[in-house]
Motif scaffolding. Structure first.
Motif, mmCIF file in Angstrom:
data_model
loop_
_atom_site.group_PDB
_atom_site.id
_atom_site.type_symbol
_atom_site.label_atom_id
_atom_site.label_comp_id
_atom_site.label_asym_id
_atom_site.label_seq_id
_atom_site.Cartn_x
_atom_site.Cartn_y
_atom_site.Cartn_z
ATOM 1 N N LYS A 156 179.298 36.550 49.260
ATOM 2 C CA LYS A 156 177.943 36.262 48.835
ATOM 3 C C LYS A 156 177.092 37.525 48.932
ATOM 4 O O LYS A 156 177.123 38.228 49.937
ATOM 5 N N GLY A 157 176.342 37.819 47.883
ATOM 6 C CA GLY A 157 175.486 38.992 47.892
ATOM 7 C C GLY A 157 175.257 39.508 46.487
ATOM 8 O O GLY A 157 175.889 39.054 45.529
ATOM 9 N N LEU A 158 174.360 40.456 46.349
ATOM 10 C CA LEU A 158 174.130 41.094 45.061
ATOM 11 C C LEU A 158 175.367 41.880 44.646
ATOM 12 O O LEU A 158 176.208 42.220 45.490
ATOM 13 N N PRO A 159 175.516 42.181 43.355
ATOM 14 C CA PRO A 159 176.728 42.858 42.879
ATOM 15 C C PRO A 159 177.072 44.141 43.639
ATOM 16 O O PRO A 159 178.252 44.437 43.856
ATOM 17 N N SER A 160 176.082 44.900 44.064
ATOM 18 C CA SER A 160 176.348 46.168 44.749
ATOM 19 C C SER A 160 177.085 45.979 46.061
ATOM 20 O O SER A 160 177.811 46.871 46.511
ATOM 21 N N THR A 161 176.932 44.812 46.693
ATOM 22 C CA THR A 161 177.623 44.548 47.961
ATOM 23 C C THR A 161 178.801 43.603 47.811
ATOM 24 O O THR A 161 179.709 43.601 48.634
ATOM 25 N N SER A 162 178.804 42.798 46.747
ATOM 26 C CA SER A 162 179.860 41.796 46.571
ATOM 27 C C SER A 162 181.070 42.309 45.814
ATOM 28 O O SER A 162 182.209 41.964 46.135
ATOM 29 N N LEU A 163 180.857 43.149 44.798
ATOM 30 C CA LEU A 163 181.945 43.525 43.895
ATOM 31 C C LEU A 163 182.794 44.673 44.444
ATOM 32 O O LEU A 163 182.275 45.689 44.900
ATOM 33 N N GLN A 164 184.095 44.488 44.355
ATOM 34 C CA GLN A 164 185.060 45.522 44.740
ATOM 35 C C GLN A 164 186.084 45.673 43.622
ATOM 36 O O GLN A 164 186.500 44.689 43.007
ATOM 37 N N LEU A 165 186.505 46.922 43.361
ATOM 38 C CA LEU A 165 187.520 47.178 42.341
ATOM 39 C C LEU A 165 188.896 46.983 42.943
ATOM 40 O O LEU A 165 189.250 47.620 43.942
#
Length: 341
Positions: A13-22
């Protein structure tokens, strides 16, 4: 030939900058029946996706999963479906956990259609949710040629499509946006432009001369419950109020505005309730809906509008989401994954 691919995965849970990982995955070689393997060319971002990313806990959202819903790409394994290898397609994932922000995706063939011949992959990437949702909303309003439709959020992706669809039916269209977008919306055929920044919409509408609107489509969702609660003054008898959703912001408590709408919708009219029914339209996912959306674009009734394009790397997706979250985009924000099959 590559055996692995990269994808941006929503991990928490969080905004894309903290939630998304490659993350890296093997390219599937065995596909479920009725599914195809698509090499992704472009992905259009949707406000709903980042709002759910920021607002829903992992157990509700089914994380981890690949982010986003819309795509355009090339079929690399048709898997005995109606498609052929090399077909350029567009579509939308039927569920959020089958995300599209990846170099390859496996999707049901029923969630895809051939790209219209008059658009690029970057333009086609944004056709899925916005065109299908707008087409469903205008259809649900049941408006006819000569009637007046009010579209709130005319510069949004859904709003732009709704304007064009309503105009193709012969309707008069009144639409809102900020003043800087007035000229652009008028160029799409909007008959009356309203700058929502000048004064609250309810205040502007109560001063507006008749006739009343025959239908209202709130293309930006429930950002202002007063627009629905006061619509008895500017919505014609029998007219419908349809919203594209009920999530006004990732940073506000959704309960207050939603509660106001529920109370207004179900209170008896004699107690001061709202006579017009409040309904939420969702993106349809039937094969015929994709074909209908394709036909609208192919015949020129709807022209996809792209606000900006960003690369697939981390700097690109962060800039893309930052742009989307300004709420000042005109059309779709697209991430270009690859343009070659």
């Amino acid at each position: 030939m590559a055996t692995t691919y990269s994808a941006w995965v929503a991990t928490r849970k969080g905004l894309p900058s903290t939630s998304l990982q490659l993350k890296t995955f093997p390219i599937p070689t065995k596909l479920p029946k009725g599914h195809v393997l698509v090499k992704v060319q472009a992905v259009a971002l949707n406000p709903f996706c980042y709002k759910m990313m920021a607002g829903l806990p992992n157990f509700v959202a089914g994380r981890p999963h690949v982010a986003e819903r819309d795509l355009a790409g090339v079929v690399v394994n048709p898997n005995d479906t109606e498609f052929a290898e090399g077909d350029q397609v567009f579509g939308t994932t039927p569920v959020a956990k089958l995300g599209t922000l990846a170099e390859y995706v496996v999707l049901p063939s029923s969630s895809l259609a051939l790209q219209p011949p008059n658009v690029t992959p970057v333009e086609a990437a944004g056709l899925g949710i916005v065109v299908l949702t707008a087409n469903q909303a205008i259809a649900d309003l049941k408006v006819k040629s000569g009637q007046t439709v009010f579209i709130n959020g005319g510069s949004s992706g859904v709003g732009l499509s709704a304007i064009q669809i309503a105009k193709s039916l012969g309707c008069k269209v009144v639409a809102t946006a900020s003043g800087r977008n007035e000229e652009f919306l008028l160029s799409l055929g909007v008959d009356e432009f309203i700058d929502y920044t000048r004064a609250p919409l309810v205040e502007q509408f109560t001063k507006r001369a008749p006739p009343k609107f025959d239908g209202i489509f709130d293309a930006v969702g429930l950002t202002d419950p007063a627009l629905y609660l006061g619509c008895g003054a500017y919505l014609a008898p029998g007219g419908k109020y349809i919203s594209a959703g009920g999530f006004p912001s990732t940073r506000k408590d959704f309960g207050g505005p939603l509660r106001q709408v529920v109370e207004g919708n179900f209170r008896p009219t004699w107690l001061g309730g709202v006579a017009a029914k409040y309904a939420i339209v969702t993106c349809p996912t039937r094969k015929e809906d994709y074909e209908a959306g394709r036909a609208l674009v192919a015949k020129g009734a709807v022209k996809p509008i792209v606000d900006s394009v960003f690369p697939f790397d981390r700097d690109g997706f962060m800039a893309a989401y930052e742009k989307l979250m300004t709420n000042r985009t005109v059309g779709k924000v697209v991430i270009e994954v690859g343009v070659r099959a």
